[in-house]
Design a protein around this motif. Structure first.
Motif, PDB file in Angstrom:
ATOM      1  N   ALA A 110     -12.678 -12.072   7.086  1.00  0.00           N
ATOM      2  CA  ALA A 110     -12.571 -11.567   5.720  1.00  0.00           C
ATOM      3  C   ALA A 110     -11.345 -10.674   5.598  1.00  0.00           C
ATOM      4  CB  ALA A 110     -13.824 -10.784   5.356  1.00  0.00           C
ATOM      5  N   PRO A 111     -10.430 -10.962   4.681  1.00  0.00           N
ATOM      6  CA  PRO A 111      -9.219 -10.144   4.525  1.00  0.00           C
ATOM      7  C   PRO A 111      -9.567  -8.733   4.063  1.00  0.00           C
ATOM      8  CG  PRO A 111      -9.393 -11.759   2.756  1.00  0.00           C
ATOM      9  CD  PRO A 111     -10.460 -12.087   3.734  1.00  0.00           C
ATOM     10  N   ALA A 112      -8.867  -7.747   4.646  1.00  0.00           N
ATOM     11  CA  ALA A 112      -9.126  -6.342   4.327  1.00  0.00           C
ATOM     12  C   ALA A 112      -8.074  -5.766   3.393  1.00  0.00           C
ATOM     13  CB  ALA A 112      -9.194  -5.519   5.607  1.00  0.00           C
ATOM     14  N   SER A 113      -7.061  -6.539   3.074  1.00  0.00           N
ATOM     15  CA  SER A 113      -5.982  -6.063   2.200  1.00  0.00           C
ATOM     16  C   SER A 113      -5.388  -7.244   1.454  1.00  0.00           C
ATOM     17  CB  SER A 113      -4.895  -5.374   3.028  1.00  0.00           C
ATOM     18  OG  SER A 113      -4.236  -6.316   3.861  1.00  0.00           O
ATOM     19  N   LEU A 114      -4.565  -6.935   0.457  1.00  0.00           N
ATOM     20  CA  LEU A 114      -3.886  -8.003  -0.270  1.00  0.00           C
ATOM     21  C   LEU A 114      -2.975  -8.784   0.663  1.00  0.00           C
ATOM     22  CD1 LEU A 114      -2.991  -9.528  -2.788  1.00  0.00           C
ATOM     23  CD2 LEU A 114      -1.433  -7.648  -3.320  1.00  0.00           C
TER      24      LEU A 114
ATOM     25  N   GLU B 215      -2.307 -12.031  -9.437  1.00  0.00           N
ATOM     26  CA  GLU B 215      -3.640 -11.934 -10.033  1.00  0.00           C
ATOM     27  C   GLU B 215      -4.565 -11.014  -9.239  1.00  0.00           C
ATOM     28  OE1 GLU B 215      -4.838 -13.051 -12.933  1.00  0.00           O
ATOM     29  OE2 GLU B 215      -2.834 -13.772 -13.414  1.00  0.00           O
ATOM     30  N   VAL B 216      -4.497 -11.075  -7.915  1.00  0.00           N
ATOM     31  CA  VAL B 216      -5.339 -10.186  -7.099  1.00  0.00           C
ATOM     32  C   VAL B 216      -4.886  -8.742  -7.269  1.00  0.00           C
ATOM     33  CG1 VAL B 216      -6.042  -9.558  -4.753  1.00  0.00           C
ATOM     34  CG2 VAL B 216      -5.924 -11.966  -5.406  1.00  0.00           C
ATOM     35  N   ARG B 217      -3.589  -8.519  -7.236  1.00  0.00           N
ATOM     36  CA  ARG B 217      -3.045  -7.155  -7.384  1.00  0.00           C
ATOM     37  C   ARG B 217      -3.474  -6.547  -8.717  1.00  0.00           C
ATOM     38  NH1 ARG B 217       1.671  -8.543  -6.811  1.00  0.00           N
ATOM     39  NH2 ARG B 217       1.848  -8.230  -4.557  1.00  0.00           N
ATOM     40  N   GLN B 218      -3.501  -7.365  -9.742  1.00  0.00           N
ATOM     41  CA  GLN B 218      -3.868  -6.898 -11.074  1.00  0.00           C
ATOM     42  C   GLN B 218      -5.321  -6.428 -11.132  1.00  0.00           C
ATOM     43  OE1 GLN B 218      -2.132  -9.061 -14.599  1.00  0.00           O
ATOM     44  NE2 GLN B 218      -4.266  -9.548 -14.976  1.00  0.00           N
ATOM     45  N   ALA B 219      -6.170  -7.021 -10.289  1.00  0.00           N
ATOM     46  CA  ALA B 219      -7.598  -6.697 -10.308  1.00  0.00           C
ATOM     47  C   ALA B 219      -7.962  -5.564  -9.340  1.00  0.00           C
ATOM     48  CB  ALA B 219      -8.417  -7.942  -9.958  1.00  0.00           C
ATOM     49  N   LEU B 220      -7.048  -5.156  -8.464  1.00  0.00           N
ATOM     50  CA  LEU B 220      -7.338  -4.111  -7.485  1.00  0.00           C
ATOM     51  C   LEU B 220      -7.342  -2.734  -8.153  1.00  0.00           C
ATOM     52  CD1 LEU B 220      -5.183  -5.264  -4.425  1.00  0.00           C
ATOM     53  CD2 LEU B 220      -7.692  -5.191  -4.543  1.00  0.00           C
TER      54      LEU B 220
ATOM     55  N   PRO C 271      -7.336   0.509  -1.986  1.00  0.00           N
ATOM     56  CA  PRO C 271      -8.365  -0.532  -2.007  1.00  0.00           C
ATOM     57  C   PRO C 271      -9.035  -0.704  -0.642  1.00  0.00           C
ATOM     58  CG  PRO C 271      -6.340  -1.301  -3.033  1.00  0.00           C
ATOM     59  CD  PRO C 271      -6.012  -0.015  -2.341  1.00  0.00           C
ATOM     60  N   THR C 272     -10.347  -0.833  -0.643  1.00  0.00           N
ATOM     61  CA  THR C 272     -11.098  -1.115   0.562  1.00  0.00           C
ATOM     62  C   THR C 272     -11.227  -2.631   0.733  1.00  0.00           C
ATOM     63  OG1 THR C 272     -13.216  -1.157  -0.597  1.00  0.00           O
ATOM     64  CG2 THR C 272     -12.427   1.007   0.201  1.00  0.00           C
ATOM     65  N   ALA C 273     -11.770  -3.049   1.868  1.00  0.00           N
ATOM     66  CA  ALA C 273     -12.004  -4.478   2.091  1.00  0.00           C
ATOM     67  C   ALA C 273     -12.946  -5.037   1.023  1.00  0.00           C
ATOM     68  CB  ALA C 273     -12.586  -4.696   3.486  1.00  0.00           C
ATOM     69  N   ALA C 274     -13.926  -4.227   0.607  1.00  0.00           N
ATOM     70  CA  ALA C 274     -14.857  -4.665  -0.436  1.00  0.00           C
ATOM     71  C   ALA C 274     -14.136  -4.838  -1.772  1.00  0.00           C
ATOM     72  CB  ALA C 274     -15.995  -3.647  -0.577  1.00  0.00           C
ATOM     73  N   ASP C 275     -13.188  -3.948  -2.051  1.00  0.00           N
ATOM     74  CA  ASP C 275     -12.404  -4.061  -3.285  1.00  0.00           C
ATOM     75  C   ASP C 275     -11.575  -5.343  -3.278  1.00  0.00           C
ATOM     76  OD1 ASP C 275     -13.254  -1.606  -4.358  1.00  0.00           O
ATOM     77  OD2 ASP C 275     -11.705  -0.510  -3.258  1.00  0.00           O
TER      78      ASP C 275
ATOM     79  N   VAL D  32     -10.623 -10.883  -5.268  1.00  0.00           N
ATOM     80  CA  VAL D  32     -10.429 -12.319  -5.048  1.00  0.00           C
ATOM     81  C   VAL D  32     -11.558 -13.096  -5.713  1.00  0.00           C
ATOM     82  CG1 VAL D  32     -10.272 -14.154  -3.326  1.00  0.00           C
ATOM     83  CG2 VAL D  32      -9.159 -11.960  -2.892  1.00  0.00           C
ATOM     84  N   ALA D  33     -12.796 -12.631  -5.533  1.00  0.00           N
ATOM     85  CA  ALA D  33     -13.953 -13.318  -6.108  1.00  0.00           C
ATOM     86  C   ALA D  33     -13.881 -13.371  -7.634  1.00  0.00           C
ATOM     87  CB  ALA D  33     -15.240 -12.623  -5.670  1.00  0.00           C
ATOM     88  N   ALA D  34     -13.278 -12.354  -8.237  1.00  0.00           N
ATOM     89  CA  ALA D  34     -13.181 -12.302  -9.698  1.00  0.00           C
ATOM     90  C   ALA D  34     -12.371 -13.471 -10.258  1.00  0.00           C
ATOM     91  CB  ALA D  34     -12.560 -10.978 -10.134  1.00  0.00           C
ATOM     92  N   LEU D  35     -11.538 -14.076  -9.433  1.00  0.00           N
ATOM     93  CA  LEU D  35     -10.682 -15.172  -9.885  1.00  0.00           C
ATOM     94  C   LEU D  35     -11.431 -16.485 -10.034  1.00  0.00           C
ATOM     95  CD1 LEU D  35      -7.451 -14.517  -7.772  1.00  0.00           C
ATOM     96  CD2 LEU D  35      -8.051 -13.633 -10.029  1.00  0.00           C
ATOM     97  N   LYS D  36     -12.713 -16.508  -9.653  1.00  0.00           N
ATOM     98  CA  LYS D  36     -13.472 -17.758  -9.741  1.00  0.00           C
ATOM     99  C   LYS D  36     -13.893 -18.099 -11.175  1.00  0.00           C
ATOM    100  CE  LYS D  36     -18.127 -15.891  -8.917  1.00  0.00           C
ATOM    101  NZ  LYS D  36     -18.796 -16.499 -10.075  1.00  0.00           N
TER     102      LYS D  36
END
Length: 262
Positions: free
Chosen positions: A85-89, A129-134, A140-144, A149-153
């Motif tokens: 699981a990625p921990a950062s952008l 898109e990911v940066r915009q949602a962070l 940002p934490t790994a959960a963030d 990323v999940a928000a893009l679905k």
């Protein structure tokens, strides 16, 4: 090694005219309309045959779905990505990039510049898109990162992601041809007199591609909504290829309209 170039633009002589119009403005000729339209359309048509292009778009659809699943690492591994699981952008982009590199390595002599352009367009779209949602008020934490990323679905986010991807792809294709000929275009008495002119050209190209790709928003939203959320379909690479084939025609029409084509 074994790298296949896109080749010569069909009407190479019109490239300076394209630059001149975008730098100074004015009324495009019919030939110029056709050429600007053809650059984007032909590249997208060729890209449908490139596995890296298809993979780049497919991962933009499936990676957010994996992030929203119960076991993110296993879901990533099932997509051919590193099962971590990625921990950062940066981790997100590296994981995406390496997955596309695997496809490029498998192709060997079959790899094309269109695939490389699609890889970069995908990285650009995903990163934006990911940066915009962070979150911006704390690191940002790994959960963030996973949540972003999940928000893009969702269909709205996929619509924005698709627009960014296609706009970036067409923009990079145009630059692919033009940038190789800048030495013939810059200088006294030439199309672009200075670096300032080139900056104006770059801004015009970007704006043109972004606005032309706006048509992708509604189309991408409806397509994902019907196929994945309504019909419960697990989007395949073949589905992405068919989606892109429809997108090619829509973007072709929009590029022509924006340039005043009948």
């Amino acid at each position: 090694m074994g790298h296949q170039r896109l080749g010569k633009l069909p009407a190479h002589r019109l490239l300076p005219e394209i630059v001149r119009y975008l730098v100074t403005g004015g009324t495009p000729t019919e030939d110029l309309v056709d050429q600007v339209t053809e650059v984007g359309r032909d590249a997208l048509k060729l890209a449908l045959k490139d596995p890296v292009f298809i993979e780049a778009l497919w991962l933009l659809i499936r990676m957010p779905q994996a992030a929203a699943s119960q076991d993110f690492p296993i879901s990533l591994e099932n997509l051919g990505m590193a099962g971590i699981a990625p921990a950062s952008l940066s981790d997100v982009l590296v994981s995406y990039d390496r997955a596309l590199e695997k496809v490029q390595r498998r192709l060997h002599a079959g790899a094309t510049d269109l695939g490389e352009i699609a890889r970069r367009a995908g990285l650009s779209a995903l990163g934006a898109e990911v940066r915009q949602a962070l979150p911006t008020l704390w690191a940002p934490t790994a959960a963030d990162v996973r949540a972003s990323v999940a928000a893009l679905k969702g269909t709205e986010k996929f619509a924005a992601l698709s627009q960014r991807f296609y706009a970036s792809f067409v923009e990079r294709v145009i630059h692919y041809y033009v940038d190789r000929n800048l030495h013939n275009m810059v200088g006294a008495g030439r199309v672009a007199r200075s670096v300032h002119d080139l900056r104006a050209f770059n801004d015009s190209i970007r704006r043109h591609c972004e606005e032309s790709a706006l048509i992708m928003r509604a189309f991408a939203k409806d397509w994902l909504g019907k196929n994945h959320y309504k019909d419960g379909k697990q989007i395949s690479r073949d589905d992405v290829r068919r989606f892109s084939a429809h997108a090619v025609e829509k973007i072709r029409i929009e590029l022509g309209i924006r340039k005043g084509a009948p």
